[in-house]
Design a protein around this motif. Structure first.
Motif, PDB file in Angstrom:
ATOM      1  N   LEU A  73      24.986 -12.514 -72.738  1.00 45.23           N
ATOM      2  CA  LEU A  73      25.905 -12.409 -71.599  1.00 45.23           C
ATOM      3  C   LEU A  73      25.244 -12.796 -70.282  1.00 45.23           C
ATOM      4  CD1 LEU A  73      27.737  -9.074 -72.513  1.00 45.23           C
ATOM      5  CD2 LEU A  73      28.597 -11.422 -72.777  1.00 45.23           C
ATOM      6  N   GLN A  74      23.922 -12.677 -70.228  1.00 40.69           N
ATOM      7  CA  GLN A  74      23.169 -12.973 -69.001  1.00 40.69           C
ATOM      8  C   GLN A  74      22.370 -14.276 -69.111  1.00 40.69           C
ATOM      9  OE1 GLN A  74      20.644  -9.557 -68.952  1.00 40.69           O
ATOM     10  NE2 GLN A  74      22.248  -8.181 -68.259  1.00 40.69           N
ATOM     11  N   ARG A  75      22.683 -15.134 -70.073  1.00 39.42           N
ATOM     12  CA  ARG A  75      21.845 -16.296 -70.359  1.00 39.42           C
ATOM     13  C   ARG A  75      21.677 -17.244 -69.175  1.00 39.42           C
ATOM     14  NH1 ARG A  75      26.542 -16.820 -72.935  1.00 39.42           N
ATOM     15  NH2 ARG A  75      27.710 -18.759 -72.711  1.00 39.42           N
ATOM     16  N   GLU A  76      22.700 -17.388 -68.345  1.00 39.01           N
ATOM     17  CA  GLU A  76      22.576 -18.284 -67.198  1.00 39.01           C
ATOM     18  C   GLU A  76      21.576 -17.729 -66.181  1.00 39.01           C
ATOM     19  OE1 GLU A  76      22.796 -21.477 -64.711  1.00 39.01           O
ATOM     20  OE2 GLU A  76      23.377 -21.306 -66.806  1.00 39.01           O
ATOM     21  N   GLN A  77      21.595 -16.418 -65.965  1.00 36.26           N
ATOM     22  CA  GLN A  77      20.623 -15.812 -65.045  1.00 36.26           C
ATOM     23  C   GLN A  77      19.201 -15.960 -65.579  1.00 36.26           C
ATOM     24  OE1 GLN A  77      23.495 -14.418 -66.040  1.00 36.26           O
ATOM     25  NE2 GLN A  77      24.335 -13.069 -64.490  1.00 36.26           N
ATOM     26  N   TRP A  78      19.009 -15.810 -66.897  1.00 36.85           N
ATOM     27  CA  TRP A  78      17.682 -15.971 -67.493  1.00 36.85           C
ATOM     28  C   TRP A  78      17.215 -17.420 -67.400  1.00 36.85           C
ATOM     29  CZ3 TRP A  78      14.881 -12.014 -67.561  1.00 36.85           C
ATOM     30  CH2 TRP A  78      15.421 -10.758 -67.805  1.00 36.85           C
ATOM     31  N   ARG A  79      18.123 -18.345 -67.598  1.00 39.66           N
ATOM     32  CA  ARG A  79      17.781 -19.761 -67.471  1.00 39.66           C
ATOM     33  C   ARG A  79      17.295 -20.066 -66.057  1.00 39.66           C
ATOM     34  NH1 ARG A  79      19.413 -24.469 -65.666  1.00 39.66           N
ATOM     35  NH2 ARG A  79      21.198 -23.586 -64.591  1.00 39.66           N
ATOM     36  N   GLN A  80      18.028 -19.552 -65.079  1.00 43.11           N
ATOM     37  CA  GLN A  80      17.638 -19.774 -63.687  1.00 43.11           C
ATOM     38  C   GLN A  80      16.284 -19.140 -63.371  1.00 43.11           C
ATOM     39  OE1 GLN A  80      20.935 -18.345 -61.348  1.00 43.11           O
ATOM     40  NE2 GLN A  80      22.243 -20.072 -61.915  1.00 43.11           N
ATOM     41  N   LYS A  81      16.053 -17.920 -63.875  1.00 46.86           N
ATOM     42  CA  LYS A  81      14.777 -17.237 -63.636  1.00 46.86           C
ATOM     43  C   LYS A  81      13.603 -18.024 -64.214  1.00 46.86           C
ATOM     44  CE  LYS A  81      15.311 -12.336 -63.060  1.00 46.86           C
ATOM     45  NZ  LYS A  81      14.986 -11.030 -63.571  1.00 46.86           N
ATOM     46  N   ILE A  82      13.773 -18.511 -65.429  1.00 51.55           N
ATOM     47  CA  ILE A  82      12.685 -19.272 -66.051  1.00 51.55           C
ATOM     48  C   ILE A  82      12.430 -20.558 -65.275  1.00 51.55           C
ATOM     49  CG2 ILE A  82      12.031 -20.595 -68.102  1.00 51.55           C
ATOM     50  CD1 ILE A  82      13.390 -18.365 -69.748  1.00 51.55           C
ATOM     51  N   ASN A  83      13.480 -21.272 -64.907  1.00 51.04           N
ATOM     52  CA  ASN A  83      13.305 -22.502 -64.145  1.00 51.04           C
ATOM     53  C   ASN A  83      12.672 -22.233 -62.785  1.00 51.04           C
ATOM     54  OD1 ASN A  83      14.180 -24.349 -66.089  1.00 51.04           O
ATOM     55  ND2 ASN A  83      16.321 -24.082 -65.526  1.00 51.04           N
ATOM     56  N   GLU A  84      13.032 -21.136 -62.145  1.00 50.96           N
ATOM     57  CA  GLU A  84      12.387 -20.755 -60.881  1.00 50.96           C
ATOM     58  C   GLU A  84      10.906 -20.514 -61.110  1.00 50.96           C
ATOM     59  OE1 GLU A  84      14.093 -17.458 -58.767  1.00 50.96           O
ATOM     60  OE2 GLU A  84      16.076 -18.372 -58.802  1.00 50.96           O
ATOM     61  N   HIS A  85      10.600 -19.791 -62.169  1.00 50.97           N
ATOM     62  CA  HIS A  85       9.202 -19.502 -62.506  1.00 50.97           C
ATOM     63  C   HIS A  85       8.422 -20.801 -62.730  1.00 50.97           C
ATOM     64  CE1 HIS A  85       5.838 -17.250 -64.259  1.00 50.97           C
ATOM     65  NE2 HIS A  85       5.817 -18.176 -65.199  1.00 50.97           N
ATOM     66  N   LEU A  86       9.050 -21.787 -63.364  1.00 51.09           N
ATOM     67  CA  LEU A  86       8.398 -23.057 -63.656  1.00 51.09           C
ATOM     68  C   LEU A  86       8.359 -23.995 -62.455  1.00 51.09           C
ATOM     69  CD1 LEU A  86       9.924 -23.679 -67.189  1.00 51.09           C
ATOM     70  CD2 LEU A  86       7.633 -22.820 -66.634  1.00 51.09           C
ATOM     71  N   GLY A  87       9.211 -23.734 -61.478  1.00 56.13           N
ATOM     72  CA  GLY A  87       9.214 -24.550 -60.268  1.00 56.13           C
ATOM     73  C   GLY A  87      10.031 -25.825 -60.361  1.00 56.13           C
ATOM     74  N   ARG A  88      10.744 -25.989 -61.445  1.00 57.42           N
ATOM     75  CA  ARG A  88      11.621 -27.145 -61.603  1.00 57.42           C
ATOM     76  C   ARG A  88      12.562 -26.903 -62.777  1.00 57.42           C
ATOM     77  NH1 ARG A  88      10.420 -31.877 -64.050  1.00 57.42           N
ATOM     78  NH2 ARG A  88       9.199 -31.723 -65.918  1.00 57.42           N
ATOM     79  N   GLU A  89      13.570 -27.742 -62.897  1.00 59.06           N
ATOM     80  CA  GLU A  89      14.583 -27.620 -63.949  1.00 59.06           C
ATOM     81  C   GLU A  89      14.005 -28.125 -65.276  1.00 59.06           C
ATOM     82  OE1 GLU A  89      18.558 -26.613 -65.096  1.00 59.06           O
ATOM     83  OE2 GLU A  89      17.560 -26.351 -63.175  1.00 59.06           O
ATOM     84  N   VAL A  90      13.662 -27.194 -66.147  1.00 62.79           N
ATOM     85  CA  VAL A  90      13.099 -27.529 -67.455  1.00 62.79           C
ATOM     86  C   VAL A  90      14.071 -27.084 -68.557  1.00 62.79           C
ATOM     87  CG1 VAL A  90      11.207 -27.059 -69.069  1.00 62.79           C
ATOM     88  CG2 VAL A  90      10.712 -27.376 -66.631  1.00 62.79           C
ATOM     89  N   VAL A  91      14.577 -25.860 -68.426  1.00 62.60           N
ATOM     90  CA  VAL A  91      15.481 -25.290 -69.426  1.00 62.60           C
ATOM     91  C   VAL A  91      16.916 -25.560 -68.989  1.00 62.60           C
ATOM     92  CG1 VAL A  91      16.205 -23.160 -70.580  1.00 62.60           C
ATOM     93  CG2 VAL A  91      13.800 -23.497 -69.954  1.00 62.60           C
ATOM     94  N   ARG A  92      17.669 -26.273 -69.819  1.00 66.56           N
ATOM     95  CA  ARG A  92      19.072 -26.511 -69.473  1.00 66.56           C
ATOM     96  C   ARG A  92      19.988 -25.518 -70.166  1.00 66.56           C
ATOM     97  NH1 ARG A  92      21.437 -29.099 -73.591  1.00 66.56           N
ATOM     98  NH2 ARG A  92      20.031 -30.374 -74.799  1.00 66.56           N
ATOM     99  N   GLU A  93      19.472 -24.852 -71.222  1.00 70.06           N
ATOM    100  CA  GLU A  93      20.282 -23.875 -71.957  1.00 70.06           C
ATOM    101  C   GLU A  93      19.361 -22.895 -72.682  1.00 70.06           C
ATOM    102  OE1 GLU A  93      23.558 -23.811 -75.592  1.00 70.06           O
ATOM    103  OE2 GLU A  93      22.967 -25.722 -74.719  1.00 70.06           O
ATOM    104  N   ILE A  94      19.825 -21.634 -72.811  1.00 65.69           N
ATOM    105  CA  ILE A  94      19.098 -20.637 -73.615  1.00 65.69           C
ATOM    106  C   ILE A  94      20.032 -20.157 -74.706  1.00 65.69           C
ATOM    107  CG2 ILE A  94      17.963 -18.397 -73.679  1.00 65.69           C
ATOM    108  CD1 ILE A  94      17.126 -18.744 -70.846  1.00 65.69           C
ATOM    109  N   VAL A  95      19.486 -20.072 -75.916  1.00 63.23           N
ATOM    110  CA  VAL A  95      20.226 -19.548 -77.056  1.00 63.23           C
ATOM    111  C   VAL A  95      19.470 -18.328 -77.560  1.00 63.23           C
ATOM    112  CG1 VAL A  95      20.987 -20.016 -79.419  1.00 63.23           C
ATOM    113  CG2 VAL A  95      21.089 -21.827 -77.693  1.00 63.23           C
ATOM    114  N   PHE A  96      20.174 -17.219 -77.705  1.00 64.96           N
ATOM    115  CA  PHE A  96      19.580 -16.007 -78.265  1.00 64.96           C
ATOM    116  C   PHE A  96      20.092 -15.825 -79.682  1.00 64.96           C
ATOM    117  CE2 PHE A  96      19.553 -15.325 -73.665  1.00 64.96           C
ATOM    118  CZ  PHE A  96      18.208 -15.048 -73.474  1.00 64.96           C
ATOM    119  N   ARG A  97      19.172 -15.693 -80.624  1.00 60.50           N
ATOM    120  CA  ARG A  97      19.528 -15.518 -82.043  1.00 60.50           C
ATOM    121  C   ARG A  97      18.975 -14.224 -82.560  1.00 60.50           C
ATOM    122  NH1 ARG A  97      19.102 -21.463 -84.756  1.00 60.50           N
ATOM    123  NH2 ARG A  97      20.613 -22.349 -83.369  1.00 60.50           N
TER     124      ARG A  97
END
Length: 97
Positions: A73-97
């Motif tokens: 439910l929070q995947r977009e926020q996690w994607r943004q957090k990871i990309n912020e941490h990396l300093g650029r857009e690397v992750v375009r999508e997160i899938v939780f399994r």
């Protein structure tokens, strides 16, 4: 003397080499996988069984269906957090399994 023969900062040279050889994507994928336990909350990290990335999609395998649902439910926020941490857009999508 042409511009290509002028001294360049080593970071620029290595960056261009990595990009030309296709290493940049592999490095970015590795950095994104390493970023997950650094940015995720402790409970989610403990529930993580494994994580991998391919073609811009970070997949996180979890041991807990409750965590899987919550994080999904929070995947977009996690994607943004990871990309912020990396300093650029690397992750375009997160899938939780």
């Amino acid at each position: 003397m042409s511009a290509s023969h002028k001294p360049q900062p080593i970071g620029n040279v290595l960056g261009a080499l990595f990009q030309d050889r296709g290493y940049r994507q592999k490095i970015d994928e590795s950095r994104a996988v390493d970023a997950w336990p650094r940015v995720a909350v402790a409970g989610a990290v403990r529930a993580t069984e494994s994580a991998w990335m391919r073609e811009g999609v970070l997949t996180v395998k979890l041991r807990s269906s409750a965590w899987r649902h919550t994080l999904h439910l929070q995947r977009e926020q996690w994607r943004q957090k990871i990309n912020e941490h990396l300093g650029r857009e690397v992750v375009r999508e997160i899938v939780f399994r």
